[in-house]
Motif scaffolding. Structure first.
Motif, PDB file in Angstrom:
ATOM      1  N   HIS A 223       1.234  -1.068  -0.012  1.00 12.55           N
ATOM      2  CA  HIS A 223       0.033  -0.150   0.204  1.00 12.55           C
ATOM      3  C   HIS A 223       1.170   1.756  -0.358  1.00 12.55           C
ATOM      4  O   HIS A 223       0.605   1.971  -0.559  1.00 12.55           O
ATOM      5  N   VAL A 224       2.234   1.092   0.387  1.00 16.97           N
ATOM      6  CA  VAL A 224       2.755   2.384   1.021  1.00 16.97           C
ATOM      7  C   VAL A 224       3.761   2.155  -0.143  1.00 16.97           C
ATOM      8  O   VAL A 224       3.997   3.604  -0.664  1.00 16.97           O
ATOM      9  N   GLU A 225       4.509   1.514   0.065  1.00 22.09           N
ATOM     10  CA  GLU A 225       5.573   1.475  -1.525  1.00 22.09           C
ATOM     11  C   GLU A 225       5.461   1.541  -2.765  1.00 22.09           C
ATOM     12  O   GLU A 225       5.772   1.808  -3.915  1.00 22.09           O
ATOM     13  N   VAL A 226       3.911   0.725  -3.142  1.00 18.00           N
ATOM     14  CA  VAL A 226       3.984   0.600  -4.300  1.00 18.00           C
ATOM     15  C   VAL A 226       2.221   1.196  -4.813  1.00 18.00           C
ATOM     16  O   VAL A 226       2.648   1.761  -5.972  1.00 18.00           O
ATOM     17  N   HIS A 227       1.235   1.320  -3.974  1.00 19.30           N
ATOM     18  CA  HIS A 227       0.408   2.010  -4.238  1.00 19.30           C
ATOM     19  C   HIS A 227       0.095   3.329  -4.505  1.00 19.30           C
ATOM     20  O   HIS A 227      -0.096   3.838  -5.225  1.00 19.30           O
ATOM     21  N   GLY A 228       0.783   3.802  -3.489  1.00 15.11           N
ATOM     22  CA  GLY A 228       0.525   5.084  -3.075  1.00 15.11           C
ATOM     23  C   GLY A 228       1.355   6.215  -4.094  1.00 15.11           C
ATOM     24  O   GLY A 228       0.654   6.983  -5.573  1.00 15.11           O
ATOM     25  N   PRO A 229       2.227   5.288  -4.908  1.00 11.52           N
ATOM     26  CA  PRO A 229       3.415   6.093  -6.367  1.00 11.52           C
ATOM     27  C   PRO A 229       2.348   5.738  -7.269  1.00 11.52           C
ATOM     28  O   PRO A 229       2.316   6.007  -8.012  1.00 11.52           O
ATOM     29  N   LYS A 230       2.068   4.720  -7.438  1.00  8.92           N
ATOM     30  CA  LYS A 230       0.841   4.838  -8.818  1.00  8.92           C
ATOM     31  C   LYS A 230      -0.266   5.972  -8.650  1.00  8.92           C
ATOM     32  O   LYS A 230      -0.276   6.272  -9.949  1.00  8.92           O
TER      33      LYS A 230
ATOM     34  N   ARG B 179      -0.186   8.533  -7.168  1.00  9.80           N
ATOM     35  CA  ARG B 179       0.531  10.030  -6.881  1.00  9.80           C
ATOM     36  C   ARG B 179       0.679   9.803  -8.963  1.00  9.80           C
ATOM     37  O   ARG B 179       0.894  11.433  -8.789  1.00  9.80           O
ATOM     38  N   SER B 180       1.117   9.163  -9.497  1.00  9.71           N
ATOM     39  CA  SER B 180       1.787   9.243 -10.941  1.00  9.71           C
ATOM     40  C   SER B 180       0.040   9.720 -11.864  1.00  9.71           C
ATOM     41  O   SER B 180       1.092   9.561 -13.017  1.00  9.71           O
ATOM     42  N   ILE B 181      -0.631   9.728 -10.964  1.00 14.14           N
ATOM     43  CA  ILE B 181      -2.421   9.718 -12.087  1.00 14.14           C
ATOM     44  C   ILE B 181      -1.773  11.713 -12.390  1.00 14.14           C
ATOM     45  O   ILE B 181      -2.180  12.234 -11.451  1.00 14.14           O
ATOM     46  N   PRO B 182      -1.687  11.614 -13.330  1.00  9.13           N
ATOM     47  CA  PRO B 182      -1.836  12.888 -14.547  1.00  9.13           C
ATOM     48  C   PRO B 182      -3.010  14.096 -13.839  1.00  9.13           C
ATOM     49  O   PRO B 182      -2.599  15.204 -13.224  1.00  9.13           O
ATOM     50  N   GLU B 183      -4.406  13.470 -14.126  1.00  5.63           N
ATOM     51  CA  GLU B 183      -5.253  14.097 -13.690  1.00  5.63           C
ATOM     52  C   GLU B 183      -5.432  14.546 -12.020  1.00  5.63           C
ATOM     53  O   GLU B 183      -6.025  15.728 -11.317  1.00  5.63           O
ATOM     54  N   ALA B 184      -4.525  13.653 -11.190  1.00  3.69           N
ATOM     55  CA  ALA B 184      -4.623  14.003  -9.277  1.00  3.69           C
ATOM     56  C   ALA B 184      -3.597  14.756  -9.371  1.00  3.69           C
ATOM     57  O   ALA B 184      -4.433  15.991  -8.217  1.00  3.69           O
TER      58      ALA B 184
END
Length: 119
Positions: free
Chosen positions: A23-30, A32-37
């Motif tokens: 959740h912290v190391e993989v999903h969070g950065p994924k 965060r990579s959403i341009p619309e976010a």
């Protein structure tokens, strides 16, 4: 502003420790990579339960929470229907989340006590 709170359950067969790490190391950065976010997600925090040494409060049987603040309901929709969410983030959720037992609450936040450290 609108807030989405998710009460998360890990996928069957996964340890709580592996869930938190992913959740912290993989999903969070994924996410965060959403341009619309960048334009619509104002804040995103994760919380994972700790062992309590008090009887004053009890942790519910969840592996964590995700709290996301969006500029609007429409902004939330833009982020969650984006190509990056649909093709990168959502498929990742299937690898560690039990969607059937994860709860979602979307609403408006009412501040009762603010940050007392602010002047």
């Amino acid at each position: 502003m609108i807030k989405m709170t998710m009460f998360l359950k890990r996928k069957a067969g996964m340890s709580h420790e592996d869930f938190v790490k992913h959740h912290v190391e993989v999903h969070g950065p994924k996410f965060r990579s959403i341009p619309e976010a960048e334009a619509h997600c104002l804040r995103y925090i994760q919380t994972h339960p700790v062992a309590l040494e008090t009887d004053v409060a009890k942790n519910a049987d969840f592996d964590g929470t995700a709290e996301l603040w969006f500029d609007s309901e429409q902004g939330m929709e833009v982020v969650l229907t984006s190509d990056t969410y649909q093709n990168v983030v959502f498929p990742d959720e299937k690898t560690f989340l039990d969607h059937d037992n994860t709860l979602i609450l979307v609403g408006e936040q009412v501040e009762i006590i603010g940050d007392r450290r602010e002047g």
